[in-house]
Motif scaffolding. Structure first.
Motif: not given
Ligand SMILES: NC(=O)c1ccc[n+]([C@@H]2O[C@H](COP(=O)([O-])OP(=O)(O)OC[C@H]3O[C@@H](n4cnc5c(N)ncnc54)[C@H](OP(=O)(O)O)[C@@H]3O)[C@@H](O)[C@H]2O)c1
Length: 338
Positions: A261-262, A265
């Motif tokens: 997800w980073s 994001d």
């Protein structure tokens, strides 16, 4: 299910490929058989596996034979081999999958790329025999180089793959996780030698866009440059893996837990999620279904690989095939950005 041409081969394959990565490991045999049977009943032909699926699941009980083995058994039980377009891959199997884990049973992921078997000629020639045996067939329809192997000359890999086609063991070849310039270099080498060329490239692609410049390691994510390449080179089909980013589109908690997800994001992702959710609400479908429908309407053409963990997800995701998006809706989804 609609059939589409694979690149410019003249070969018709189902517009959706069924991802079989977790069949035989995470997904038990009964559920796998149910999904495979339904896929064929629904008109699907295109199956996707690899000679390393899925060694990383569990606690060391799997080595990477499991998906191919299950498919071989299922095809034999059903007598369905001739109705299928079977894709598998070579190169990302581990040299010694039984001994990669540390004393605690964890996988040292930073060491994994150095443990791939790679794409040397001998490796390819050995691994195709193993895949044919596990798959209980005498030919593979599409054989991908699974990861780019920068330690082996592209000439060597392409020469080996060309041999397999001449020998009738493989019908078409493809690549996966190749950057744009590597696809182009491979195309040029094949053309210069008069060898068969890659007719499909399997790359990670979904509606959310990774942040610029993030590192996918050995993976290759579709970007603007790559889309431009596919637009100009329609002899190579774009096959999209991980289209749902492991199922994060309808569940904020799952999104936050997603290991990558980073990389996503960003404000761009938030804007795209907003536009997606609003349109999904208007259409009465889920975000996941709309992402899959977006891929099915995509230009240049995309053949998405649907991965599901069970029949409920299968039924749900196949609902995406019934969604019709107008040009204006596609333009709105495409334009969403921050
Ligand atoms: N070439 C490559 O390097 C490469 C890499 C990866 C995959 N692949 C291929 O691509 C196929 C698909 O990849 P993927 O599994 O990564 O695809 P994905 O679309 O990113 O994720 C599929 C997962 O998302 C979850 N999911 C599916 N539908 C959902 C829904 N409607 N709502 C919520 N969650 C949902 C399920 O996991 P849970 O139920 O467990 O949450 C499912 O296993 C694989 O089977 C493999 O054949 C290729």
């Amino acid at each position: 299910m609609k059939m589409v041409e694979l690149g410019k081969t003249g070969e018709q394959v189902s517009q959706v490929s069924l991802g079989c990565m977790l069949m035989g490991s995470t997904i038990d045999a009964a559920t796998s058989y149910a999904m495979l049977d339904c896929f064929v009943e629904d008109g699907g032909t295109f199956l996707d596996t690899a000679n390393c699926y899925a060694w990383w699941v569990g606690n060391g009980e799997f080595i990477g034979d499991e998906s191919e083995t299950l498919l071989g058994e299922w095809m034999q039980a059903r007598g369905s081999r001739d109705r299928l377009f079977l894709a598998t891959k070579t190169g990302a199997r581990l040299k010694d999958p039984a001994h990669i884990r540390n004393a605690q049973g964890d996988i040292p992921w930073e060491k994994v790329p150095g443990e791939y078997q790679g794409l040397a000629k001998d490796t390819i020639k050995r691994s195709v025999e193993d895949s044919l045996r596990r798959l209980r067939t005498d030919h593979i329809d599409l054989y991908y180089a699974h990861i780019d192997d920068r330690n082996t000359a592209l000439e060597e890999t392409l020469d080996a793959l060309n041999d397999l086609v001449q020998e009738g063991k493989v019908r078409y070849i493809g690549c996966s996780n190749y950057r744009t310039w590597r696809m182009e270099r491979a195309r040029a080498i094949s053309a210069a030698h008069g060898w068969v060329h890659y007719v499909a490239a399997q790359q990670e692609y979904s509606y959310l866009r990774p942040k610029p410049g993030v590192d996918f390691g050995v993976g290759a994510h579709v970007d603007g440059e790559m889309l431009d390449y596919f637009r100009a080179n329609d002899e190579i089909a774009l096959v999209a893996y991980s289209p749902l980013l492991k199922g994060i589109y309808d569940d904020a908690e799952k999104r936050a837990r997603y290991y990558n997800w980073s990389l996503y994001d960003s404000d761009d992702s938030r804007v795209r999620l907003d536009v997606l959710s609003k349109m999904a609400g208007e259409l009465g479908v889920s975000n996941s279904q709309l992402v899959l429908a977006w891929l099915l309407h995509h230009q240049p053409q995309v053949i998405p690989i649907f991965g599901m963990s069970g029949m409920a997800q299968y039924e749900h995701n196949m609902g995406a095939l019934n969604i019709t998006l107008s040009d204006a809706q596609m333009a709105e989804l495409n334009a969403a950005s921050a």
